[in-house]
Design a protein around this motif. Structure first.
Motif, PDB file in Angstrom:
ATOM      1  N   PHE A 124       3.399  -2.863  -5.420  1.00 47.02           N
ATOM      2  CA  PHE A 124       2.669  -3.784  -6.281  1.00 47.02           C
ATOM      3  C   PHE A 124       1.168  -3.534  -6.110  1.00 47.02           C
ATOM      4  N   SER A 125       0.694  -2.444  -6.703  1.00 54.93           N
ATOM      5  CA  SER A 125      -0.680  -1.979  -6.480  1.00 54.93           C
ATOM      6  C   SER A 125      -1.712  -2.982  -6.979  1.00 54.93           C
ATOM      7  N   TRP A 126      -1.359  -3.777  -7.972  1.00 54.53           N
ATOM      8  CA  TRP A 126      -2.295  -4.767  -8.511  1.00 54.53           C
ATOM      9  C   TRP A 126      -2.487  -5.966  -7.577  1.00 54.53           C
ATOM     10  N   GLU A 127      -1.724  -6.008  -6.486  1.00 52.31           N
ATOM     11  CA  GLU A 127      -1.879  -7.086  -5.496  1.00 52.31           C
ATOM     12  C   GLU A 127      -2.821  -6.687  -4.353  1.00 52.31           C
ATOM     13  N   LYS A 128      -3.301  -5.476  -4.357  1.00 58.35           N
ATOM     14  CA  LYS A 128      -4.189  -5.038  -3.289  1.00 58.35           C
ATOM     15  C   LYS A 128      -5.569  -5.683  -3.440  1.00 58.35           C
ATOM     16  N   THR A 129      -6.250  -5.837  -2.321  1.00 56.14           N
ATOM     17  CA  THR A 129      -7.610  -6.382  -2.325  1.00 56.14           C
ATOM     18  C   THR A 129      -8.584  -5.330  -1.809  1.00 56.14           C
ATOM     19  N   ASP A 130      -8.423  -4.123  -2.307  1.00 56.53           N
ATOM     20  CA  ASP A 130      -9.212  -2.988  -1.826  1.00 56.53           C
ATOM     21  C   ASP A 130     -10.551  -2.820  -2.546  1.00 56.53           C
ATOM     22  N   LYS A 131     -10.867  -3.730  -3.457  1.00 54.40           N
ATOM     23  CA  LYS A 131     -12.148  -3.644  -4.169  1.00 54.40           C
ATOM     24  C   LYS A 131     -13.141  -4.708  -3.707  1.00 54.40           C
ATOM     25  N   VAL A 132     -12.823  -5.385  -2.629  1.00 53.48           N
ATOM     26  CA  VAL A 132     -13.652  -6.494  -2.167  1.00 53.48           C
ATOM     27  C   VAL A 132     -15.070  -6.043  -1.841  1.00 53.48           C
ATOM     28  N   GLU A 133     -15.194  -5.028  -1.019  1.00 51.98           N
ATOM     29  CA  GLU A 133     -16.532  -4.596  -0.595  1.00 51.98           C
ATOM     30  C   GLU A 133     -17.321  -4.014  -1.760  1.00 51.98           C
ATOM     31  N   GLU A 134     -16.635  -3.274  -2.614  1.00 50.92           N
ATOM     32  CA  GLU A 134     -17.304  -2.698  -3.786  1.00 50.92           C
ATOM     33  C   GLU A 134     -17.805  -3.804  -4.724  1.00 50.92           C
ATOM     34  N   LEU A 135     -17.023  -4.846  -4.874  1.00 53.07           N
ATOM     35  CA  LEU A 135     -17.434  -5.978  -5.703  1.00 53.07           C
ATOM     36  C   LEU A 135     -18.654  -6.674  -5.108  1.00 53.07           C
ATOM     37  N   LYS A 136     -18.603  -6.935  -3.808  1.00 52.49           N
ATOM     38  CA  LYS A 136     -19.735  -7.592  -3.146  1.00 52.49           C
ATOM     39  C   LYS A 136     -21.014  -6.772  -3.314  1.00 52.49           C
ATOM     40  N   LYS A 137     -20.893  -5.463  -3.161  1.00 53.39           N
ATOM     41  CA  LYS A 137     -22.056  -4.585  -3.293  1.00 53.39           C
ATOM     42  C   LYS A 137     -22.592  -4.622  -4.733  1.00 53.39           C
ATOM     43  N   ALA A 138     -21.673  -4.571  -5.689  1.00 50.26           N
ATOM     44  CA  ALA A 138     -22.099  -4.588  -7.092  1.00 50.26           C
ATOM     45  C   ALA A 138     -22.804  -5.878  -7.448  1.00 50.26           C
ATOM     46  N   VAL A 139     -22.313  -6.994  -6.928  1.00 56.29           N
ATOM     47  CA  VAL A 139     -22.940  -8.298  -7.190  1.00 56.29           C
ATOM     48  C   VAL A 139     -24.345  -8.324  -6.560  1.00 56.29           C
ATOM     49  N   ALA A 140     -24.454  -7.812  -5.351  1.00 55.69           N
ATOM     50  CA  ALA A 140     -25.740  -7.831  -4.645  1.00 55.69           C
ATOM     51  C   ALA A 140     -26.792  -6.990  -5.368  1.00 55.69           C
ATOM     52  N   GLU A 141     -26.344  -5.976  -6.082  1.00 54.98           N
ATOM     53  CA  GLU A 141     -27.262  -5.065  -6.780  1.00 54.98           C
ATOM     54  C   GLU A 141     -27.658  -5.580  -8.164  1.00 54.98           C
ATOM     55  N   MET A 142     -27.013  -6.630  -8.631  1.00 50.68           N
ATOM     56  CA  MET A 142     -27.297  -7.136  -9.987  1.00 50.68           C
ATOM     57  C   MET A 142     -28.656  -7.855 -10.029  1.00 50.68           C
TER      58      MET A 142
END
Length: 384
Positions: A366-384
């Protein structure tokens, strides 16, 4: 004036429910085709009723499979192995009516566009460890426990068809107070009394699934509330693919675009975009950027990029929704091709989705249940 508490109810059904059996047959066909040809185009519908299974739809593939063998295997795996319950995988009549996909649809998909227009929703929250709404999570836990008991032979009277329903009292959208009502209806053999069923189901199935802090000692139980449930499965009720979309998703707590999942290959955004929307919402919640998140994606047939992306966080967002949406667009691919690639959807992984819900699962596939984008999301938000 303080707001009044409210009650919310969700249901789940077992793998032996006739609609879920139909879903599983359709996805069993999809998996068999994907095992040989990951580029198969599949739109497979199933109907099951007394002593009859009809499979129809559009399939374009290089795979060579024995459809009837797959169908009978799935029916037997679910537990319909005896003629005396009105449906048996070895003896039921099987009709197969399959043809190739429309060239008009194929033309758009071949350009990596969406296989149809439509809108899809994904959702996540912090009510449960699986980041699902509590009522549907508990309903699935009860069904999973009941199915395990049947398959392991813990009692000899359980049959495949069953349903659960859980009502939770909430103080507000984020705060469950208690479980107020639980309904379980389960098919059974003739040689058991309703009092035996009631006592065993409450003690061995329901209570172990209810969090202790939400059991205030006053739960109302309805176990087989109409009495006997001997006639069930396809013999008791006709089953069709795609009739349990709320069971498949969020139990009515979150929105649903209306498109069913089962029997469709991932070029159909009804399925793949719903998985991506869940993936996005779950990573947002896991990242602590919101505690309650719904994502809508919408598509036009033959067009790759979504026509709209919408986020709703019900006031729980930790950053502005504009920043959050911009980060989502940066981190997550949302074209059908991009979704299929990042979630690895061209694999024979779909039969397992047809029981226990498509979301809130821990299995590796169930690949859509992974939370492997957490750090990338945080970084993207911080750069906005």
């Amino acid at each position: 004036m303080s707001e009044k508490n409210f009650f919310f109810t969700s249901e789940a059904v077992s793998m032996g429910h006739p609609d879920k059996l139909a879903d599983r047959i359709s996805d069993g066909v999809l998996d068999a085709l994907y095992a040989q040809d990951p580029n198969s185009r599949v739109a497979c519908e199933t109907l099951v009723t007394t002593d009859l299974c009809v499979v129809a739809g559009e399939i374009t593939t290089k795979a060579e499979v024995d459809y009837e063998k797959i169908i009978r295997r799935v029916i037997n795996d679910v537990g319909y192995t005896h003629n005396n319950i009105g449906f048996c995988g070895d003896t039921c009549k099987v009709e197969i009516h399959l043809h190739t996909q429309s060239p008009d649809i194929a033309m758009g998909v071949d350009r990596d566009g969406a296989g149809d227009q439509g809108l899809m929703f994904g959702y996540a929250c912090n009510q449960t460890p699986e980041m699902m709404p509590l009522p549907i999570a508990l309903s699935h836990r009860i069904m999973n426990r009941l199915t395990e008991a049947r398959q392991k032979g813990q009692v000899n009277w359980l049959l495949p068809d069953s349903k659960s329903q859980v009502t939770v009292e909430y103080k507000d959208r984020q705060t469950p107070v208690k479980v107020s009502t639980v309904v379980v209806s389960t098919q059974h053999t003739k040689d058991v009394t309703q009092s035996e069923i009631r006592d065993w189901v409450i003690e061995n199935v329901i209570l172990p699934c209810i969090p202790a802090e939400l059991n205030k000692g006053d739960i109302v139980f309805h176990i087989n509330p109409t009495g006997n449930f001997e006639v069930g499965g396809p013999h008791g009720d006709c089953g069709l693919t795609g009739r349990k979309i709320i069971v498949d998703s969020y139990g009515g707590w979150a929105s649903h675009g209306g498109g069913a999942f089962s029997g469709k290959d991932p070029t159909k955004v009804d399925r793949s975009a719903a998985y991506m929307a869940r993936y996005i919402a779950k990573n947002i919640v896991a990242a602590g950027l919101a505690s309650d998140c719904e994502v809508q994606l919408a598509y036009a047939i033959g067009v790759a990029d979504p026509v709209s992306v919408y986020l709703q966080t019900y006031g729980t967002e930790k950053v502005s929704l504009d920043k959050l949406e911009a980060a989502v667009r940066k981190v997550f691919p949302m074209t059908p091709k991009g979704i299929i690639e990042v979630l690895q959807l061209r694999r024979p992984i779909y039969e397992k989705t047809t029981y226990g819900g498509h979301f809130g699962r821990s299995e590796e596939t169930f690949s859509w249940e992974k939370t492997d984008k957490v750090e990338e999301l945080k970084k993207a938000v911080a750069e906005m």
